[in-house]
Design an enzyme around this catalytic site. Sequence first.
Site, PDB file in Angstrom:
ATOM      1  N   GLU A 259      63.115   6.341  49.717  1.00 52.73           N
ATOM      2  CA  GLU A 259      62.334   5.111  49.759  1.00 52.73           C
ATOM      3  C   GLU A 259      61.724   4.867  51.147  1.00 52.73           C
ATOM      4  O   GLU A 259      60.683   4.255  51.286  1.00 52.73           O
ATOM      5  CB  GLU A 259      63.225   3.925  49.350  1.00 52.73           C
ATOM      6  CG  GLU A 259      62.495   2.883  48.538  1.00 52.73           C
ATOM      7  CD  GLU A 259      63.425   1.820  47.954  1.00 52.73           C
ATOM      8  OE1 GLU A 259      64.429   1.474  48.591  1.00 52.73           O
ATOM      9  OE2 GLU A 259      63.119   1.327  46.852  1.00 52.73           O
ATOM     10  N   HIS A 285      78.462  25.502  41.534  1.00 51.40           N
ATOM     11  CA  HIS A 285      78.384  25.983  40.155  1.00 51.40           C
ATOM     12  C   HIS A 285      77.198  25.398  39.408  1.00 51.40           C
ATOM     13  O   HIS A 285      77.131  25.488  38.194  1.00 51.40           O
ATOM     14  CB  HIS A 285      79.686  25.656  39.421  1.00 51.40           C
ATOM     15  CG  HIS A 285      80.884  26.287  40.053  1.00 51.40           C
ATOM     16  ND1 HIS A 285      81.438  27.457  39.586  1.00 51.40           N
ATOM     17  CD2 HIS A 285      81.605  25.956  41.153  1.00 51.40           C
ATOM     18  CE1 HIS A 285      82.471  27.793  40.357  1.00 51.40           C
ATOM     19  NE2 HIS A 285      82.598  26.897  41.314  1.00 51.40           N
ATOM     20  N   LYS A 400      56.443  -3.677  38.746  1.00 50.79           N
ATOM     21  CA  LYS A 400      56.972  -5.024  38.492  1.00 50.79           C
ATOM     22  C   LYS A 400      55.930  -5.919  37.833  1.00 50.79           C
ATOM     23  O   LYS A 400      56.235  -6.713  36.953  1.00 50.79           O
ATOM     24  CB  LYS A 400      57.432  -5.662  39.819  1.00 50.79           C
ATOM     25  CG  LYS A 400      58.704  -5.039  40.387  1.00 50.79           C
ATOM     26  CD  LYS A 400      59.147  -5.769  41.659  1.00 50.79           C
ATOM     27  CE  LYS A 400      60.216  -4.980  42.398  1.00 50.79           C
ATOM     28  NZ  LYS A 400      60.503  -5.529  43.733  1.00 50.79           N
TER      29      LYS A 400
END
Lengths: 409, 409
Positions: A259, A285, A400
């Site tokens: 961010e 792994h 938003k």
Amino acid sequence: MNFFYDLDYEEGEVNALFKKIKSEYESEKVGYYHLLDSDISVAEINSYLPQAKWVRTIVVMGIGGSSLGTKAIHELLYSSNISNKSIRFLESVGPNAIKQVLTGIDFDETIFLIISKSGSTIETISNFKYVLEKFNVDFSKLKFNKHFVFITDKDSKLDKFAKSRELKTFYIPKNVGGRFSVLSSVGLLPLAILGYDIKELLNGAKLLRDRFFSFGYDNLIKKALYISENSKNNPINVLFSYSSSFKNFNEWYVQLWGESLGKIDIDNKRVGLTPIGLVGSIDQHSFLQLLTQGPHDKSVTFIKVNDFQNDIKIPEQSIEFLEDCDYVNGYSFNHLINAQCDATMQSVIKSGISVDLIEVDDFSEKSVGFLIFYYELLTSLTALALDIDAYNQPGVESGKIILKKKFRD
Amino acid sequence: MNFFYDLDYEEGEVNALFKKIKSEYESEKVGYYHLLDSDISVAEINSYLPQAKWVRTIVVMGIGGSSLGTKAIHELLYSSNISNKSIRFLESVGPNAIKQVLTGIDFDETIFLIISKSGSTIETISNFKYVLEKFNVDFSKLKFNKHFVFITDKDSKLDKFAKSRELKTFYIPKNVGGRFSVLSSVGLLPLAILGYDIKELLNGAKLLRDRFFSFGYDNLIKKALYISENSKNNPINVLFSYSSSFKNFNEWYVQLWGESLGKIDIDNKRVGLTPIGLVGSIDQHSFLQLLTQGPHDKSVTFIKVNDFQNDIKIPEQSIEFLEDCDYVNGYSFNHLINAQCDATMQSVIKSGISVDLIEVDDFSEKSVGFLIFYYELLTSLTALALDIDAYNQPGVESGKIILKKKFRD
């Protein structure tokens, strides 16, 4: 810190970046540097603590910067925690997650910390409403008050609500962004209630900060220069932490890094570094193959902890047919995990990848504070080197607005 | 599936890739396609289940492909699980993690599933030794036998040990790699003991497989072509899953994608696609900024679940000063999370990123089986399009050799 790549930068370049960050540090614009001085917040929290003695369960209601840092520190220090309190995090608005977090909550023993810097985070407020309904909370009755504490910006809408009901509020300094707020009351309050030594946490961070700004700390500056100058050919920065206790720290790092450093720069160009958090040895792994044979688009920082306090041993036991695995017998599990770190590091270096190593002394408040500040400082340095603003997030606003439209139309 | 980018591929190219995968499917080389047919494994598990009725706690001891798939499916189906059994995963060799997983275990009610394809995974065998010591296990006494079950390759060293002690073993077909093994006994056994319908899980996978290989499934082939042809400019493939129940699924995806597609190709060139798993809406608050304003080096697949079965509502409550957040009042939390998915998707598309959407009907065995196979198939297709071997992992061997040396020298 050990670097397995060339940090051959000229003094002029190092000094120029140091000058930039020093002036940022001395300005009022960026507040996180100064959280470590404000004995005020520690004093305020300490004077509040006696009122929270009855608490057995803490529910942190917050998302992103309001929860990730606390989760990270709690997980790193967990093995040393001797309090009888537990903590849960209500972050998601997924119905399954909400129900799971609230299952088995005894309201009488629970404190809810509602954390939102802006004060109107839709997830947090919606969950807050759900909790109010679920536990039949009525703030006109005084007995409910002690169960809700708010952490937000002064004069935010949440602060106004809390004030109107005479509910306890702690503030986040205006010039401290969410993802840089873990050493404000956002992290300090829940961690102090859990019984951690928040003063030591700040001291650990302060140790690095004061060393850095007094004497300079060349290697950190050079690392930022290296990362920024290689942002095109190494756009992915992997943090490979050798202990499962780093799972949440990795997530905190991902937010901080992603961010802060994914931005449109002053020339209107998209720049950005993509963070990836891995846990060793588990992710050997799952991800190591890609590291060693995939494209050279990554740099890797390993973290290793030299803490053998709570260690346990691999038994001196030979299992028939499995004698091949006996070479670790009698060693401690920590020894094994650190040897795996070294071995993986060597094989990653051999495959031509830029690697550095952070060694952490132990899982103590002081070491964790140091590490937190290390990454905050490195983020600020890298942003300055890239000529971007580490502290805003203009790219999340459009979603938003679209969301609100979806409900209002 | 919805695609928000151009999938304009010629029939010839599509057919060529289909031909390749069909011949792989029909060969004996790659076994995971055929796990769905072997009623043998389901029958074997079903005939074993009555012997596991006493089990209350399952401890899966395995790492990577031996645990990630089971964790993923269990988390996705968790809300529908009505059994009284619980499951824990002992993956790490970190002392804190080991102690935490084994805390509170009542040995008499616990079954340990030791899972290792090779049979000599150093983490798993070391943890196995620790468990043997901790619970004073003595295989010469018959009463211990029922507590340990092994899943491994036939004739592996672990199999030889188990046979020598007359311990129960399930096999992983030799031509099924660890990260493609979740629909073998590796995943089916623990999931069946937990009470999930493993037949339906396989049916979900089979539905997709048979549809794909009988009629072709253009979009999946085109998606693989798109991903492989854009592997240079979009080397990062983000999976953005809108539900916290996908946390482990994302990790399973990261292993499958990263380990299968990060390879040195036939021309000795490093190729590879870097997987990143995100959970919505939480990671809107940590990663979205980088997606919308960072470099165009990513493609994003969104997952949305249209399951409103266990839904709960956001109360019709207006909080003074916080009326701005009332627009979601009365809607279900699932509605909110799906609207957030849509809004984020739109804003990511707007910023010029290649996006597609997978809609999952519900959290059922059938849907989850379908989704698991979708990603396995996509991985195979992408590897074929990139001309690499999806099924090996030569890049992890060097680290193992270095590790042994560190102990033996």
